[in-house]
Design a protein around this motif. Sequence first.
Motif, PDB file in Angstrom:
ATOM      1  N   VAL A 113      73.182  18.667  33.300  1.00 56.38           N
ATOM      2  CA  VAL A 113      72.583  17.798  32.292  1.00 56.38           C
ATOM      3  C   VAL A 113      71.591  18.620  31.466  1.00 56.38           C
ATOM      4  O   VAL A 113      70.761  19.356  32.017  1.00 56.38           O
ATOM      5  N   GLU A 114      71.716  18.504  30.161  1.00 53.85           N
ATOM      6  CA  GLU A 114      70.845  19.280  29.275  1.00 53.85           C
ATOM      7  C   GLU A 114      69.387  18.849  29.449  1.00 53.85           C
ATOM      8  O   GLU A 114      69.082  17.661  29.489  1.00 53.85           O
ATOM      9  N   GLN A 115      68.509  19.856  29.546  1.00 50.53           N
ATOM     10  CA  GLN A 115      67.091  19.603  29.735  1.00 50.53           C
ATOM     11  C   GLN A 115      66.353  19.944  28.429  1.00 50.53           C
ATOM     12  O   GLN A 115      66.509  21.035  27.885  1.00 50.53           O
ATOM     13  N   CYS A 116      65.577  18.992  27.969  1.00 47.75           N
ATOM     14  CA  CYS A 116      64.852  19.191  26.698  1.00 47.75           C
ATOM     15  C   CYS A 116      63.793  20.281  26.849  1.00 47.75           C
ATOM     16  O   CYS A 116      63.050  20.307  27.833  1.00 47.75           O
ATOM     17  N   VAL A 117      63.733  21.171  25.851  1.00 45.75           N
ATOM     18  CA  VAL A 117      62.711  22.224  25.804  1.00 45.75           C
ATOM     19  C   VAL A 117      61.579  21.714  24.909  1.00 45.75           C
ATOM     20  O   VAL A 117      61.719  21.636  23.691  1.00 45.75           O
ATOM     21  N   TYR A 118      60.466  21.302  25.558  1.00 41.82           N
ATOM     22  CA  TYR A 118      59.354  20.723  24.808  1.00 41.82           C
ATOM     23  C   TYR A 118      58.391  21.768  24.224  1.00 41.82           C
ATOM     24  O   TYR A 118      57.752  21.517  23.211  1.00 41.82           O
ATOM     25  N   ASP A 119      58.280  22.906  24.868  1.00 45.39           N
ATOM     26  CA  ASP A 119      57.296  23.897  24.395  1.00 45.39           C
ATOM     27  C   ASP A 119      57.667  25.261  24.932  1.00 45.39           C
ATOM     28  O   ASP A 119      58.401  25.371  25.956  1.00 45.39           O
ATOM     29  N   LEU A 120      57.189  26.304  24.270  1.00 41.06           N
ATOM     30  CA  LEU A 120      57.393  27.679  24.739  1.00 41.06           C
ATOM     31  C   LEU A 120      56.283  28.550  24.150  1.00 41.06           C
ATOM     32  O   LEU A 120      55.647  28.224  23.154  1.00 41.06           O
ATOM     33  N   CYS A 121      56.035  29.671  24.817  1.00 48.44           N
ATOM     34  CA  CYS A 121      55.009  30.628  24.354  1.00 48.44           C
ATOM     35  C   CYS A 121      55.332  32.003  24.898  1.00 48.44           C
ATOM     36  O   CYS A 121      56.065  32.138  25.891  1.00 48.44           O
ATOM     37  N   PHE A 122      54.775  33.027  24.243  1.00 47.72           N
ATOM     38  CA  PHE A 122      54.962  34.416  24.667  1.00 47.72           C
ATOM     39  C   PHE A 122      53.717  34.899  25.410  1.00 47.72           C
ATOM     40  O   PHE A 122      52.586  34.438  25.149  1.00 47.72           O
ATOM     41  N   SER A 123      53.911  35.834  26.306  1.00 51.58           N
ATOM     42  CA  SER A 123      52.770  36.548  26.892  1.00 51.58           C
ATOM     43  C   SER A 123      52.146  37.423  25.813  1.00 51.58           C
ATOM     44  O   SER A 123      52.814  37.783  24.837  1.00 51.58           O
ATOM     45  N   PRO A 124      50.864  37.788  25.948  1.00 52.34           N
ATOM     46  CA  PRO A 124      50.216  38.577  24.875  1.00 52.34           C
ATOM     47  C   PRO A 124      50.905  39.887  24.570  1.00 52.34           C
ATOM     48  O   PRO A 124      50.854  40.361  23.435  1.00 52.34           O
ATOM     49  N   ASP A 125      51.552  40.507  25.561  1.00 50.00           N
ATOM     50  CA  ASP A 125      52.257  41.766  25.283  1.00 50.00           C
ATOM     51  C   ASP A 125      53.664  41.549  24.762  1.00 50.00           C
ATOM     52  O   ASP A 125      54.368  42.509  24.431  1.00 50.00           O
ATOM     53  N   GLY A 126      54.123  40.262  24.704  1.00 50.67           N
ATOM     54  CA  GLY A 126      55.439  39.938  24.162  1.00 50.67           C
ATOM     55  C   GLY A 126      56.589  40.205  25.093  1.00 50.67           C
ATOM     56  O   GLY A 126      57.750  40.017  24.705  1.00 50.67           O
ATOM     57  N   ALA A 127      56.341  40.599  26.342  1.00 47.65           N
ATOM     58  CA  ALA A 127      57.441  40.939  27.252  1.00 47.65           C
ATOM     59  C   ALA A 127      58.101  39.699  27.847  1.00 47.65           C
ATOM     60  O   ALA A 127      59.300  39.713  28.142  1.00 47.65           O
ATOM     61  N   GLN A 128      57.320  38.619  28.029  1.00 53.94           N
ATOM     62  CA  GLN A 128      57.852  37.426  28.681  1.00 53.94           C
ATOM     63  C   GLN A 128      57.762  36.236  27.743  1.00 53.94           C
ATOM     64  O   GLN A 128      56.835  36.117  26.942  1.00 53.94           O
ATOM     65  N   LEU A 129      58.772  35.350  27.911  1.00 55.89           N
ATOM     66  CA  LEU A 129      58.793  34.089  27.182  1.00 55.89           C
ATOM     67  C   LEU A 129      58.668  32.961  28.203  1.00 55.89           C
ATOM     68  O   LEU A 129      59.497  32.853  29.126  1.00 55.89           O
ATOM     69  N   ILE A 130      57.628  32.133  28.092  1.00 59.37           N
ATOM     70  CA  ILE A 130      57.393  31.022  29.009  1.00 59.37           C
ATOM     71  C   ILE A 130      57.926  29.755  28.336  1.00 59.37           C
ATOM     72  O   ILE A 130      57.535  29.425  27.206  1.00 59.37           O
ATOM     73  N   VAL A 131      58.793  29.009  29.059  1.00 54.33           N
ATOM     74  CA  VAL A 131      59.481  27.854  28.473  1.00 54.33           C
ATOM     75  C   VAL A 131      59.217  26.630  29.340  1.00 54.33           C
ATOM     76  O   VAL A 131      59.324  26.677  30.573  1.00 54.33           O
ATOM     77  N   ALA A 132      58.849  25.515  28.695  1.00 55.94           N
ATOM     78  CA  ALA A 132      58.710  24.222  29.369  1.00 55.94           C
ATOM     79  C   ALA A 132      60.008  23.453  29.165  1.00 55.94           C
ATOM     80  O   ALA A 132      60.259  22.906  28.087  1.00 55.94           O
ATOM     81  N   ALA A 133      60.852  23.374  30.215  1.00 59.65           N
ATOM     82  CA  ALA A 133      62.178  22.753  30.120  1.00 59.65           C
ATOM     83  C   ALA A 133      62.367  21.830  31.306  1.00 59.65           C
ATOM     84  O   ALA A 133      62.343  22.295  32.461  1.00 59.65           O
ATOM     85  N   GLY A 134      62.555  20.574  31.038  1.00 59.43           N
ATOM     86  CA  GLY A 134      62.719  19.617  32.124  1.00 59.43           C
ATOM     87  C   GLY A 134      61.470  19.565  32.990  1.00 59.43           C
ATOM     88  O   GLY A 134      60.343  19.491  32.507  1.00 59.43           O
ATOM     89  N   GLN A 135      61.682  19.626  34.337  1.00 64.52           N
ATOM     90  CA  GLN A 135      60.563  19.593  35.264  1.00 64.52           C
ATOM     91  C   GLN A 135      60.150  20.991  35.714  1.00 64.52           C
ATOM     92  O   GLN A 135      59.354  21.137  36.634  1.00 64.52           O
ATOM     93  N   ARG A 136      60.703  22.004  35.059  1.00 70.16           N
ATOM     94  CA  ARG A 136      60.436  23.380  35.480  1.00 70.16           C
ATOM     95  C   ARG A 136      59.778  24.177  34.366  1.00 70.16           C
ATOM     96  O   ARG A 136      59.871  23.829  33.189  1.00 70.16           O
ATOM     97  N   VAL A 137      59.131  25.268  34.807  1.00 74.02           N
ATOM     98  CA  VAL A 137      58.610  26.276  33.888  1.00 74.02           C
ATOM     99  C   VAL A 137      59.473  27.510  34.066  1.00 74.02           C
ATOM    100  O   VAL A 137      59.519  28.093  35.167  1.00 74.02           O
ATOM    101  N   LEU A 138      60.164  27.916  32.992  1.00 73.71           N
ATOM    102  CA  LEU A 138      61.088  29.049  33.059  1.00 73.71           C
ATOM    103  C   LEU A 138      60.452  30.270  32.431  1.00 73.71           C
ATOM    104  O   LEU A 138      59.842  30.194  31.364  1.00 73.71           O
ATOM    105  N   VAL A 139      60.641  31.416  33.102  1.00 77.35           N
ATOM    106  CA  VAL A 139      60.101  32.688  32.611  1.00 77.35           C
ATOM    107  C   VAL A 139      61.271  33.585  32.256  1.00 77.35           C
ATOM    108  O   VAL A 139      62.077  33.936  33.139  1.00 77.35           O
TER     109      VAL A 139
END
Length: 1202
Positions: free
Chosen positions: A17-43
């Motif tokens: 089931v598709e999970q809505c991506v409500y928000d995302l942000c980058f780490s200050p060095d730009g290496a990682q993308l943090i994603v708020a998707a469903g009930q999880r935080v994806l890196v």
Amino acid sequence: MRTVPTWVDKVQDHDKVEQCVYDLCFSPDGAQLIVAAGQRVLVYDANDGSLIQPLKGHKDNVYCVNYAKDGKRFASGSSDKSVIIWTNKLEGILKYTHSDAIQCLAYNPISHQLASCAISDFGLWAPQQKAVQKHKSNARINACAWSNDGQILALGLASGCISLRSKTGEEKSRLERPGLFQSPIWGLAFNPAKDDGCDTLCVADWSQTLSFYAPVNKKEDIFSYKIAGKERSLGFDPLSISYFNQGQYLLVSGSGGNCILLTRDGVRLGVIGQQETWVWGVAARPDSNFIALGCNDGTIAYYQLVFSTVHGLYKERYAYRENMTDVIIQHLLTEQKVRIKCRELIKKIAIYKHRLAVQLPERIIIYELYAGDSSGMHYRVKEKINQKLVCNLLVVCADHLVLCQERRLQCLNLQGAVVREWVMDSLIRYIKVVGGPPGREGLLVGLKNGEVFKIFIDNPFPISLLKIGSPIRCLDLSASRKKLSIVDENSQCLVYDLQTSELLYQQPNANSVAWNSHFEDMLCFSGNNLLSIKVADFPVHQQKLSGFVVGLCGSKIFCLHIATMSTVEVPLSAPMYQYLEKKMFREAYQVACLGVTEGDWESLAHAALDDLDLSISRLAFIRIKDINYLQLIYEIDERQRKGENRHDVFLADVLAFRGQFKEAARLYKKEGQPQKALEMYTDLRMFHLAQEYLGSEESATLTKKKADWAKSINEPRAAAEMYLSAGETMKAIDIIAENGWIDMLLEIGRKLDKSEVEVMARLAEHLSALGHLPAAADMYRKLGNIASVVKLYVQAREWREAFSLAEQHPNLRDLVYVPYAQWLAENDNFLLAQKAFHKAGRPQEALKVLQQLTDNAINEKRFDDAGYYNWVLSMQYLDMAREKLEEQDNMLKRFMECQQDASIYYAYHAIQRYTDEPFTSYMPEALFNIARFLLHEIKDSRPKGVLQFSILYTMAKQGRNLGANKLAQQVITKMQKMRIPPRFQENVESTALAIRALPFTDNEDLQPMCYRCSSYNPLLTNYSNNCANCFQPWVFSYVSFETLPLVEFRLEAGITDEEAARLLQLSDESKQPSGWKEGQEGEAEVLTFDESATHDPFTTPALNFDDYNDLSTNFITLGRDHLKAMEPHEVIIMKWPPPLRCQYYRNLLPDVPIAHCQACNKVFHVDDFELQTLQKGHCPFCRTPPPHLKQEKDDDLDMFLN
């Protein structure tokens, strides 16, 4: 601008089931993308899109994520009302809750304080705090953002308001949107650009409007904001905003799958990856051109934004696009820049001479260079073409625009009307304006099929220049329009002669080419990170260079690297040396003028000089400012003008000048001029080599040269001996004297003959300068030069010897007396100096010195010295009156003036000491008498430096002390009308008040009595120092200034001063009291008074004269009988030098002893005079010492002045 997808991911749960991506942000060095998707935080790994780790901890949908600026932790907020703090190692370290679902998060960029916003409240958390500080909100919070300095927290509310709060959570101000609840705020962001100088707040609401707010006055109130700039319509409901590229651009995402790129002013630039569902979040990777999108269907898209270079170049002017909406015009030589803000997306730029064309989405704006601007960089709008035109290439000319679309060229005038059109057989790959008259410019056009055309704006027919077998990439025409360079698709650089269509040469590995606009035979091309410079038929010179060559101006290459145009200074040494090898000096000079090093200029100069190309060598040496070689070239040129044409001699001169002495000597000898080789070696002090070229008559000359060399290397004794052996006695004497060798000078003097007058005079001068006066005098006596002997004695201050010689030789008196007088004046012996000046016949010199000394004494407030100098001046004028009969009246007048000034300064000295110093040795009566004397004396004239206020102040103070209250009050009244010095102001005012309380009377004991008429005088009169009744002058004692009992009398006509002195000195037996007769009565001797006898004139009452101006008739006149009857000790005779006569005074109180100074004719009380003489050793007025105190030396020298 292009968007290039890098990677895409679809977030689904275990059930797909598709999970809505409500928000995302980058780490200050730009290496990682943090994603708020469903009930999880994806890196995610931002580079390749691989999932690093899913983070579990929330029990419901995660709505927001945010990373701290220090990179140590990030936070996530969920609809389960909780906030979790995660470390950069992906570990959860803290969890806290709110009363409602979490809507947004924001870390403070400075203090790293976390603001977590729920529906009805928000909290502030910091690592150093134990508890979360929570604050209520009266409306739903949808967005939040911190200012750049971390002082302001902005909350976007569903009520259409923005709440501005301090970092402690306290609300400071509130901004209201026009629609209020109809315009809920869903996006907030502060612009991070540092060049703004203020925190601009960007606001996006569901009225589909983008607004900007700026501080009103950040220095006074940081929370006061107002609308700034123009509000922009978005066309969709925004959900997220984010700044991109350090605040230069703005990303806005929202409903309808929209995500757009705007300038920081809100100008729409383009769409980024149109999505199928709402885009809930957008984030820009720090310090890069990558962005990430999060969609409602679970799509995570990662894009790269590619900004194409839009620019134009004409010679040294380069125009390019910046920030998508601005045009920068850069002068590549002076580095001047000017910005034109178009506020719309710029699609094309073209520049030509004074014209600039800018294509916008819906119009084309033509600018022109403003001629009134001194910098030459000010552009203003010339025309606007309000048409939407489509083209691949844009070219502007003086009066036209040329649009290129595939195979078609359209020529438009500046009003937008199509003037002409050309259709080519193949796609147009390159187009360039090559100049021409306005309205008739030429275009160089390169096609894909390899054809090259030249098109004139006013000619409908293209002119075919040539055709090659591969597509055209780049073209350029030489400055003379005779040569064409081409770069084709095979990276071949081809150069053709347009007149013959002949291929002159070709070079591989080229991507761009440019001719030098200042030199016809030079071009450059780039390729494979190399710059190649080709000159004429010489081999190519290469050096490293990154980018594309787009222009060559002199020694400056314009290079485009990625999106940056730079100017590179390239030394053209290699082409210059290629011309030098062929001895093509003029072409080498032309290349050098474009830009070479100082060493290259020097090489060119010497190479041309070796070939005797004087014109080129002169220009080269002028460039390096070598004056010595320019002088050499001038001398050679002059010799050639005079007909000398011996090439080897000229070359030998050049070699000698350059230091190649052996080669130069060889050429001199070869040309039959060995004397030049001899001169060269002797000038170089190479005497051992000079011997080879020495002639029979040149031995003495060589010896002199050796002596000169010995002198220059600081070997004076050897040089002197060589000069003597060579017969140069004068030079030898000078060297010996410089080193102070007196014995050698005396030895030379003994050997000299009397006929060598000039040498002996020089020798005497040196002996005198060295202080050996006897020997110098002997030399001068041998020469018979007595005047020089006298000068020696004067120089040594041997005055007796000098005076002796002056007596023997009267014509030399001026040589002695004038220096002697100057020496006396320098040693303050002015009386003798005066006599010496008179003896020398220069009285004006004495007057000048004395006048200067007088002025200095007055300026320095040495008034006693000023009085003395004035007395000396008066005596000087008296002497001049005796000698210059034609100026006698004027000199006597000056004598009287200086006598009066001397008395005033002498008396004023006591007043000045009293007012300026804390203590005084004068009694109050003396100060009072002095002040009264001065006040009467300065009625007619006041000398320089004498202050009337000081006199009045002294009189008032001492008058009050002595009981002269009336006088003191009159004086103070007079003082109050004057300008009073500040330090006396208070004292004068207090004295003025105190004196009014005293009786308005004067102490009668202070009133002076006239001994002539026996009347008392008031303390202040309207006359000078004379009796107010009989006008008899007062005679003062010149210490206490008391009135003396002296009455002046004059002689009857016919009585000379000598006869009067004789009559006064008759024996006492012959003197009888006037009116008394001797007799005898019985045996007694008696004296009887005969009333009929002559009366005593001094006891006769004086008449009161009405005419004060005629005082000559008021003096007592005595005849011979009265003189015989007077006692000598009662008479004081003041003897004056001619033309003045003696003055006679009688002491009416013989019991009062009076002292008389014979030098200055001033009188004193005997006690005062003796005390002053003992203290000072001389008369207090004229400073003449008593006869027994005079120095013997002065007496000895004085005899020469008498």
